[in-house]
Design a protein around this motif. Structure first.
Motif, PDB file in Angstrom:
ATOM      1  N   LEU A   1       0.488  -1.107  -0.198  1.00 13.24           N
ATOM      2  CA  LEU A   1       0.165  -0.036   0.000  1.00 13.24           C
ATOM      3  C   LEU A   1       0.945   1.514  -0.022  1.00 13.24           C
ATOM      4  O   LEU A   1       0.530   2.328  -0.989  1.00 13.24           O
ATOM      5  CB  LEU A   1      -0.765  -0.052   1.259  1.00 13.24           C
ATOM      6  CG  LEU A   1      -2.194  -0.866   1.292  1.00 13.24           C
ATOM      7  CD1 LEU A   1      -2.875  -0.943   2.418  1.00 13.24           C
ATOM      8  CD2 LEU A   1      -3.197  -0.442   0.094  1.00 13.24           C
TER       9      LEU A   1
ATOM     10  N   THR B   1       1.978   1.763  -3.961  1.00  8.33           N
ATOM     11  CA  THR B   1       1.688   1.970  -4.806  1.00  8.33           C
ATOM     12  C   THR B   1       0.774   3.427  -4.017  1.00  8.33           C
ATOM     13  O   THR B   1       0.661   4.007  -5.330  1.00  8.33           O
ATOM     14  CB  THR B   1       0.836   0.430  -4.924  1.00  8.33           C
ATOM     15  OG1 THR B   1       0.742   0.126  -3.731  1.00  8.33           O
ATOM     16  CG2 THR B   1       1.447  -1.047  -5.537  1.00  8.33           C
ATOM     17  N   PHE B   2      -0.210   3.551  -2.510  1.00  6.44           N
ATOM     18  CA  PHE B   2      -0.360   4.304  -3.155  1.00  6.44           C
ATOM     19  C   PHE B   2       0.283   5.355  -2.704  1.00  6.44           C
ATOM     20  O   PHE B   2       0.262   6.936  -3.249  1.00  6.44           O
ATOM     21  CB  PHE B   2      -1.792   4.368  -2.323  1.00  6.44           C
ATOM     22  CG  PHE B   2      -2.884   5.088  -1.932  1.00  6.44           C
ATOM     23  CD1 PHE B   2      -3.836   5.017  -2.772  1.00  6.44           C
ATOM     24  CD2 PHE B   2      -3.262   6.135  -1.203  1.00  6.44           C
ATOM     25  CE1 PHE B   2      -4.804   6.092  -2.665  1.00  6.44           C
ATOM     26  CE2 PHE B   2      -3.268   6.620  -0.067  1.00  6.44           C
ATOM     27  CZ  PHE B   2      -4.840   7.118  -1.579  1.00  6.44           C
ATOM     28  N   ASP B   3       0.474   5.655  -1.321  1.00  6.63           N
ATOM     29  CA  ASP B   3       2.104   6.236  -0.730  1.00  6.63           C
ATOM     30  C   ASP B   3       2.346   7.269  -1.736  1.00  6.63           C
ATOM     31  O   ASP B   3       2.992   8.244  -2.019  1.00  6.63           O
ATOM     32  CB  ASP B   3       2.005   6.147   0.751  1.00  6.63           C
ATOM     33  CG  ASP B   3       2.872   7.632   1.310  1.00  6.63           C
ATOM     34  OD1 ASP B   3       2.757   8.651   0.856  1.00  6.63           O
ATOM     35  OD2 ASP B   3       3.062   7.262   2.370  1.00  6.63           O
TER      36      ASP B   3
ATOM     37  N   SER C   1       3.328   6.606  -5.307  1.00  8.43           N
ATOM     38  CA  SER C   1       2.550   7.275  -6.112  1.00  8.43           C
ATOM     39  C   SER C   1       2.239   8.268  -6.052  1.00  8.43           C
ATOM     40  O   SER C   1       2.284   9.558  -6.763  1.00  8.43           O
ATOM     41  CB  SER C   1       2.051   6.062  -7.217  1.00  8.43           C
ATOM     42  OG  SER C   1       1.620   5.369  -7.027  1.00  8.43           O
ATOM     43  N   LEU C   2       1.879   9.110  -5.117  1.00  8.04           N
ATOM     44  CA  LEU C   2       1.163  10.765  -4.686  1.00  8.04           C
ATOM     45  C   LEU C   2       1.853  11.357  -4.408  1.00  8.04           C
ATOM     46  O   LEU C   2       2.065  12.388  -4.953  1.00  8.04           O
ATOM     47  CB  LEU C   2      -0.190  10.282  -3.820  1.00  8.04           C
ATOM     48  CG  LEU C   2      -1.382   9.792  -3.862  1.00  8.04           C
ATOM     49  CD1 LEU C   2      -2.103   9.645  -2.815  1.00  8.04           C
ATOM     50  CD2 LEU C   2      -2.194  10.110  -5.240  1.00  8.04           C
TER      51      LEU C   2
ATOM     52  N   LEU D   1      -9.499  11.612  -1.154  1.00  2.50           N
ATOM     53  CA  LEU D   1      -8.111  10.577  -1.207  1.00  2.50           C
ATOM     54  C   LEU D   1      -7.061  11.278  -0.112  1.00  2.50           C
ATOM     55  O   LEU D   1      -6.385  10.534   0.324  1.00  2.50           O
ATOM     56  CB  LEU D   1      -7.968  11.544  -2.334  1.00  2.50           C
ATOM     57  CG  LEU D   1      -6.258  11.290  -2.736  1.00  2.50           C
ATOM     58  CD1 LEU D   1      -5.885   9.790  -3.553  1.00  2.50           C
ATOM     59  CD2 LEU D   1      -5.636  12.111  -4.439  1.00  2.50           C
TER      60      LEU D   1
ATOM     61  N   TRP E   1      -5.034   9.036   1.859  1.00  2.48           N
ATOM     62  CA  TRP E   1      -3.514   9.726   1.899  1.00  2.48           C
ATOM     63  C   TRP E   1      -2.659   9.460   2.954  1.00  2.48           C
ATOM     64  O   TRP E   1      -1.390   8.476   3.822  1.00  2.48           O
ATOM     65  CB  TRP E   1      -3.203  10.583   0.622  1.00  2.48           C
ATOM     66  CG  TRP E   1      -1.700  10.224   0.427  1.00  2.48           C
ATOM     67  CD1 TRP E   1      -0.600   9.680   1.165  1.00  2.48           C
ATOM     68  CD2 TRP E   1      -1.649  11.423  -0.130  1.00  2.48           C
ATOM     69  NE1 TRP E   1       0.329  10.326   0.190  1.00  2.48           N
ATOM     70  CE2 TRP E   1      -0.070  11.740  -0.318  1.00  2.48           C
ATOM     71  CE3 TRP E   1      -1.670  12.752  -0.332  1.00  2.48           C
ATOM     72  CZ2 TRP E   1       1.173  11.932  -0.632  1.00  2.48           C
ATOM     73  CZ3 TRP E   1      -0.790  14.068  -1.121  1.00  2.48           C
ATOM     74  CH2 TRP E   1       0.870  13.817  -1.065  1.00  2.48           C
TER      75      TRP E   1
ATOM     76  N   VAL F   1      -2.948   6.087   4.950  1.00  2.00           N
ATOM     77  CA  VAL F   1      -1.611   5.517   4.828  1.00  2.00           C
ATOM     78  C   VAL F   1      -0.562   5.644   4.963  1.00  2.00           C
ATOM     79  O   VAL F   1       0.839   5.150   5.483  1.00  2.00           O
ATOM     80  CB  VAL F   1      -1.451   4.744   3.204  1.00  2.00           C
ATOM     81  CG1 VAL F   1      -0.803   3.539   2.532  1.00  2.00           C
ATOM     82  CG2 VAL F   1      -3.108   4.276   2.229  1.00  2.00           C
ATOM     83  N   ASP F   2       0.020   6.949   4.740  1.00  2.96           N
ATOM     84  CA  ASP F   2       1.598   7.375   5.323  1.00  2.96           C
ATOM     85  C   ASP F   2       1.486   7.558   6.150  1.00  2.96           C
ATOM     86  O   ASP F   2       2.917   7.716   7.367  1.00  2.96           O
ATOM     87  CB  ASP F   2       1.746   8.985   4.733  1.00  2.96           C
ATOM     88  CG  ASP F   2       2.802   9.368   4.653  1.00  2.96           C
ATOM     89  OD1 ASP F   2       3.584   9.109   4.168  1.00  2.96           O
ATOM     90  OD2 ASP F   2       2.534  10.553   5.742  1.00  2.96           O
TER      91      ASP F   2
END
Length: 317
Positions: free
Chosen positions: A65, A68-70, A72-73, A90, A94, A97-98
């Motif tokens: 996660l 792919t998520f943190d 990527s952003l 979002l 974010w 996850v961060d």
């Protein structure tokens, strides 16, 4: 990541490009490895049942996660200078996850580095179902869920005035920082990050020393190869925390002790984004420790022709 003080300083003009390129390359290379290792652990019965892989499965998921998520952003923000997919939903996920997922991964790594001592040197502690429940499953569930659940409450339910900003990384600071008691901020910095990182280092180094000291005795046992792989796996992952998180912790501790500018001009600008490195390295360290994976990986890239067996005409019916 986390709730540490930061100081804006001048850095070489080339560093943002270098950091961006390295993180992007690491992300691209690590994602297929995450899928490959995850598929093997989940669908290979022997790997799925191995106790030391239970924490690895959750750790892989959490770090996936983050990658792919943190990441990527974060890379997209570094590229364009604003949050291009900006929305309150979002931003909340974010921040979750961060912080919550990332802290959860650190707690899991701390537990994994401690549990390896039990699995390698005291395997008799997890023989019965009761022992497995008390020593393996309950701690695993606690360390996996503590930080995510805490930050789900703080981000989604804690009463505060949200003010997201698309021009700031992570859409700005989490709103609870403005109203939550100061003791929690101290607790968050020490208990959720600093102490777990220090314990990862301590548990990992002592495991390696114990392994080297008792190598001869373990070599006479049937489980020698598995113990060696578990130790190597943990050592590789822990080394990345030692390289990229421990300096951050040391700087924070010194700054907390009354030297707020310590390390800011040299280390702080270079360490922040590099806390993603342990998540990039994790699937490769896992790959090296799982049985049969290296051969399967070779077979994916090097296809071998199988010789056809020609049956003589005289033997055909």
């Amino acid at each position: 990541m986390g709730s540490f003080p930061s100081t804006l300083t001048s850095v070489p003009s080339y560093w943002p490009t270098v950091s961006f390129s390295l993180l992007l390359l690491g992300q691209i290379l690590s994602i297929p490895c995450y899928f490959f290792v995850g598929y093997h652990i989940i669908f290979e019965k022997s790997s799925r049942k191995a106790l030391h892989n239970h924490v690895i499965v959750i750790l892989l998921f959490y770090n996936f996660l983050g990658i792919t998520f943190d990441l990527s952003l974060t890379l997209d923000y570094d590229r364009v200078g604003y949050v291009s997919l900006f929305s309150p939903t979002l931003c909340r996920f974010w921040q979750l996850v961060d912080n919550g997922i990332w802290y959860g991964g650190i707690y899991l790594m701390m537990w994994a580095s401690f549990e390896r001592h039990i699995l390698v040197f005291h395997s008799n502690f997890v023989r019965t179902k009761r022992q497995l429940l008390l020593i393996h499953y309950i701690p695993l569930i606690f360390f996996a869920l503590y930080a995510p659940l805490l930050y789900i409450y703080l981000i989604f339910f804690y009463p505060c005035d949200e003010d997201f900003d698309s021009t700031v990384d992570l859409c700005g600071g989490m709103c609870f920082y403005a109203t939550i008691p100061n003791w929690f901020l101290v607790y968050d910095s020490f208990v959720d990050y600093t102490i777990p990182i220090l314990l990862i280092v301590v548990f990992s180094i002592t495991l390696l020393l114990r392994f080297i000291r008792q190598k001869q005795r373990l070599q006479q046992a049937v489980t020698w190869r598995q113990c060696r792989k578990m130790t190597i796996q943990l050592t590789l992952v822990s080394a990345t925390y030692l390289m990229f998180d421990l300096p951050y912790v040391i700087i924070f501790l010194v700054q907390t002790c009354g030297y707020p500018d310590f390390g800011s001009n040299v280390i702080m600008p270079y360490i922040g984004d590099l806390t993603f490195v342990p998540a990039i390295v994790l699937p490769y360290a896992t790959l090296m420790a799982l049985p049969g994976l290296k051969q399967k990986l070779r077979n994916l890239f090097f296809w071998k022709r199988h010789q056809r067996q020609i049956v003589p005409l005289t033997t055909r019916t």
